[in-house]
Motif scaffolding. Structure first.
Motif, PDB file in Angstrom:
ATOM      1  N   LEU A  56       0.938  -1.326  -0.111  1.00  0.00           N
ATOM      2  CA  LEU A  56       0.123   0.082   0.066  1.00  0.00           C
ATOM      3  C   LEU A  56       0.948   1.138  -0.191  1.00  0.00           C
ATOM      4  N   THR A  57       2.030   1.206   0.633  1.00  0.00           N
ATOM      5  CA  THR A  57       2.805   2.510   0.604  1.00  0.00           C
ATOM      6  C   THR A  57       3.156   2.833  -0.860  1.00  0.00           C
ATOM      7  N   TYR A  58       3.837   1.811  -1.638  1.00  0.00           N
ATOM      8  CA  TYR A  58       3.956   2.126  -3.122  1.00  0.00           C
ATOM      9  C   TYR A  58       2.880   2.702  -3.766  1.00  0.00           C
ATOM     10  N   PHE A  59       1.500   1.848  -3.595  1.00  0.00           N
ATOM     11  CA  PHE A  59       0.334   2.118  -4.199  1.00  0.00           C
ATOM     12  C   PHE A  59      -0.191   3.507  -3.730  1.00  0.00           C
ATOM     13  N   TYR A  60       0.045   3.991  -2.370  1.00  0.00           N
ATOM     14  CA  TYR A  60      -0.739   5.409  -2.029  1.00  0.00           C
ATOM     15  C   TYR A  60       0.494   6.304  -2.774  1.00  0.00           C
ATOM     16  N   THR A  61       1.720   6.347  -2.401  1.00  0.00           N
ATOM     17  CA  THR A  61       2.706   7.130  -2.884  1.00  0.00           C
ATOM     18  C   THR A  61       2.779   7.377  -4.424  1.00  0.00           C
ATOM     19  N   ASP A  62       2.954   6.342  -5.152  1.00  0.00           N
ATOM     20  CA  ASP A  62       3.111   6.416  -6.665  1.00  0.00           C
ATOM     21  C   ASP A  62       1.959   6.449  -7.796  1.00  0.00           C
ATOM     22  N   LYS A  63       0.859   5.642  -7.065  1.00  0.00           N
ATOM     23  CA  LYS A  63      -0.240   5.587  -7.760  1.00  0.00           C
ATOM     24  C   LYS A  63      -1.523   6.483  -7.550  1.00  0.00           C
ATOM     25  N   VAL A  64      -1.728   6.879  -6.420  1.00  0.00           N
ATOM     26  CA  VAL A  64      -2.689   7.803  -5.580  1.00  0.00           C
ATOM     27  C   VAL A  64      -2.304   9.213  -5.202  1.00  0.00           C
ATOM     28  N   GLY A  65      -0.733   9.573  -5.032  1.00  0.00           N
ATOM     29  CA  GLY A  65      -0.295  10.769  -4.942  1.00  0.00           C
ATOM     30  C   GLY A  65      -0.267  11.049  -3.406  1.00  0.00           C
ATOM     31  N   MET A  66      -0.327  10.222  -2.430  1.00  0.00           N
ATOM     32  CA  MET A  66      -0.175  10.565  -1.093  1.00  0.00           C
ATOM     33  C   MET A  66       1.186  10.651  -0.678  1.00  0.00           C
ATOM     34  N   ALA A  67       1.498  11.435   0.342  1.00  0.00           N
ATOM     35  CA  ALA A  67       2.713  11.816   1.030  1.00  0.00           C
ATOM     36  C   ALA A  67       3.372  10.395   1.755  1.00  0.00           C
ATOM     37  N   ALA A  68       4.670  10.186   1.671  1.00  0.00           N
ATOM     38  CA  ALA A  68       5.206   8.841   2.157  1.00  0.00           C
ATOM     39  C   ALA A  68       5.160   8.953   3.784  1.00  0.00           C
ATOM     40  N   GLY A  69       5.402  10.197   4.218  1.00  0.00           N
ATOM     41  CA  GLY A  69       5.354  10.167   5.695  1.00  0.00           C
ATOM     42  C   GLY A  69       3.813  10.279   6.226  1.00  0.00           C
ATOM     43  N   ALA A  70       2.851  10.774   5.482  1.00  0.00           N
ATOM     44  CA  ALA A  70       1.582  10.624   5.993  1.00  0.00           C
ATOM     45  C   ALA A  70       1.137   9.069   6.041  1.00  0.00           C
ATOM     46  N   VAL A  71       1.612   8.573   4.986  1.00  0.00           N
ATOM     47  CA  VAL A  71       1.245   7.102   4.772  1.00  0.00           C
ATOM     48  C   VAL A  71       1.728   6.301   5.981  1.00  0.00           C
ATOM     49  N   GLY A  72       3.052   6.541   6.158  1.00  0.00           N
ATOM     50  CA  GLY A  72       3.569   5.582   7.293  1.00  0.00           C
ATOM     51  C   GLY A  72       2.994   5.739   8.689  1.00  0.00           C
ATOM     52  N   THR A  73       2.675   7.111   8.937  1.00  0.00           N
ATOM     53  CA  THR A  73       1.963   7.658  10.200  1.00  0.00           C
ATOM     54  C   THR A  73       0.687   6.602  10.111  1.00  0.00           C
ATOM     55  N   ILE A  74      -0.124   6.893   8.947  1.00  0.00           N
ATOM     56  CA  ILE A  74      -1.552   6.165   9.162  1.00  0.00           C
ATOM     57  C   ILE A  74      -1.261   4.508   9.383  1.00  0.00           C
ATOM     58  N   LEU A  75      -0.311   3.994   8.721  1.00  0.00           N
ATOM     59  CA  LEU A  75      -0.195   2.638   8.817  1.00  0.00           C
ATOM     60  C   LEU A  75       0.175   2.156  10.205  1.00  0.00           C
ATOM     61  N   LEU A  76       1.039   2.823  10.944  1.00  0.00           N
ATOM     62  CA  LEU A  76       1.418   2.696  12.410  1.00  0.00           C
ATOM     63  C   LEU A  76       0.320   2.885  13.180  1.00  0.00           C
ATOM     64  N   LEU A  77      -0.431   3.966  13.077  1.00  0.00           N
ATOM     65  CA  LEU A  77      -1.667   4.316  14.020  1.00  0.00           C
ATOM     66  C   LEU A  77      -2.954   3.144  13.987  1.00  0.00           C
ATOM     67  N   VAL A  78      -2.896   2.843  12.555  1.00  0.00           N
ATOM     68  CA  VAL A  78      -4.126   1.582  12.257  1.00  0.00           C
ATOM     69  C   VAL A  78      -3.484   0.329  12.995  1.00  0.00           C
TER      70      VAL A  78
END
Length: 476
Positions: A56-78
């Motif tokens: 999902l990190t790769y999908f979110y950053t490279d396919k959906v355009g989300m920020a890597a730092g935000a993705v990492g934080t979301i995944l950890l909190l979840v």
């Protein structure tokens, strides 16, 4: 007609009994080949979900355009919330009562939610604002991991203890589960990028592939339900579970020294697994310069996997599960250390990476056995049998590990100023990728070995089982 039917059933019963017997520790065996295959199928949805969440990190950053730092934080909190739902699910399993048993019915009940949760992971509204994307990602990952995955993995893990006390059978279950799981993980990690690229490489392509994997996962979960049993459920053992309060069972976990060792090992093992499964695309794309090389590395990596699964059975029979794991880890540590000195070498990545992959197979195959055996140790030491809580606690550690691993990918990439929209990354970003793919895995493998060195339950397990049987006969 009835006579023929009775004869067929009688012949089947004779055939089944011939496959059974007593294991090396004097424990009655209860499983046949079809049981192992059906049980192994239950690992498919778990590894499909784990593999897809890892990408999902790769999908979110490279396919959906989300920020890597935000993705990492979301995944950890979840994952933090997710891990706590494991504890609750362990208690639910211990209290579940149905005609199918405690753990088995959950495989049936989760078949449809599994289908939905996998598809929803990739239906992010691509034209929405970043805040909406972040919220959608958090909710769908939470649903997939904290609810659906948890409601499968805790009962599925508990089935090993509820199915048999035979270390031999548990070992075969662990190996079979690992084979099914690795094949599923291999498909996701190696084929996902090439297949989605073949379909156009956009979000639609990812949704198509996710839907196919979702259908397969749901079917496999149902097959696991059909072939599973709970042979070791008895009134006495049910009473043991019912007499333990949630607070008491939680305290008993930390009085079980071998469980404490295994929860730490699983925490670190899942970090390694997430790093290996989720960072290969960054390594091939930016270090080696061709993201499609991930398919070649995956194909070569299949060789040590096959060798590992062939070797782990005989090795376990000769040395026991814990020693087998330790011996393999030494190979992985040496290979990882050498790779630290040649991080840019494609040949080094292939050969040394293959050795490291081989070194992880025994731990992958036998971690469930090593964990499940702590159930008997806890029952022997404390007089209480807490199957669901044992498995929920170890799943808790595993999820925290995988969550932290996934978060670290985003954090370390962000620290290295990684930008998925750039074709050429800065030196700081290249260093962050090398940390994730080469240096950090070496450190984690070394720590795992140190912890496994203290796990000596193999030496005491046969005597523990005998004493439990004596107690049972005295109390009956």
């Amino acid at each position: 007609m009835k006579v023929n039917l009775l004869e067929e059933k009688s012949q089947q019963a004779i055939q089944d009994s011939n496959e059974l017997g007593i294991d090396a520790n004097g424990v009655q065996k209860t499983m046949m080949k079809r049981h192992y295959l059906g049980d192994g199928a239950g690992q498919v949805p778990l590894n499909a979900m784990t593999g897809l969440v890892g990408m999902l990190t790769y999908f979110y950053t490279d396919k959906v355009g989300m920020a890597a730092g935000a993705v990492g934080t979301i995944l950890l909190l979840v994952r933090i919330f997710d891990a706590f739902t494991d504890i609750a699910m362990g208690r639910i399993v211990d209290k579940t009562k149905s005609k199918y048993g405690k753990a088995r019915p959950w495989l049936l009940w989760m078949a449809v939610p599994t289908l939905l949760s996998i598809i929803l992971l990739f239906t992010v509204p691509v034209n929405a604002s970043l805040s909406v994307k972040n919220l959608y990602a958090a909710l769908t990952v939470f649903f997939a991991t904290a609810i659906v995955y948890t409601a499968i993995v805790i009962p599925y893990g508990s089935l090993m203890a509820l199915r048999t006390r035979s270390v031999e059978e548990r070992g075969k279950m662990g190996i079979t589960r690992a084979i099914f799981g690795y094949l599923m993980g291999f498909i996701v990690s190696v084929a996902l990028i090439p297949v989605t690229n073949l379909l156009g490489g956009d979000q639609r392509a990812w949704i198509i592939v996710a839907t196919a994997l979702a259908i397969l996962s749901s079917v496999c979960l149902y097959l696991a339900f059909l072939t599973s049993k709970e042979e070791t459920i008895t009134d006495q053992k049910e009473k043991l579970d019912e007499q333990v309060t949630f607070k008491e069972s939680f305290k008993l976990l930390f009085k079980n020294k071998y469980w404490c060792l295994m929860i730490t090992v699983l925490f670190l093992m899942n970090m390694v697994s997430v790093l290996n499964a989720s960072t290969g695309i960054y390594y091939t794309k930016y270090i080696l310069g061709n993201e499609n090389l991930i398919g070649i590395m995956g194909a070569v990596g299949l060789i040590p996997v096959v060798v590992g699964f062939v070797a782990v059975g005989p090795m376990t029979k000769k040395y026991g599960p814990a020693k087998t794991v330790r011996m393999a880890l030494i190979l992985g540590i040496v290979a990882s250390l050498i790779r630290c000195f040649i991080p840019y070498s494609f040949i080094g990545a292939l050969v040394l990476g293959a050795v490291t992959t081989f070194s992880m197979i025994p731990l992958m195959a036998l971690s469930g056995v090593l964990t499940t055996n702590t159930v008997e140790y806890g029952e022997w030491k404390n007089g209480k049998r807490i199957v669901g809580m044992i498995n929920s606690g170890t799943s808790f550690g595993g999820k925290i590990g995988s969550g932290l691993g996934a978060a670290m990918i985003g954090w370390i990439l962000a620290f290295g100023q990684y930008d998925g929209t750039l074709a050429l990354q800065p030196d700081s970003s290249i260093l962050s990728i090398l940390i994730l793919t080469v240096y950090l895995p070496f450190v984690l493998l070394l720590v795992i070995y140190v912890i496994m060195y203290k796990y000596d339950l193999d030496l005491h397990y046969p005597q523990i089982v005998k004493e439990l049987e004596i107690r049972k006969s005295v109390n009956s």
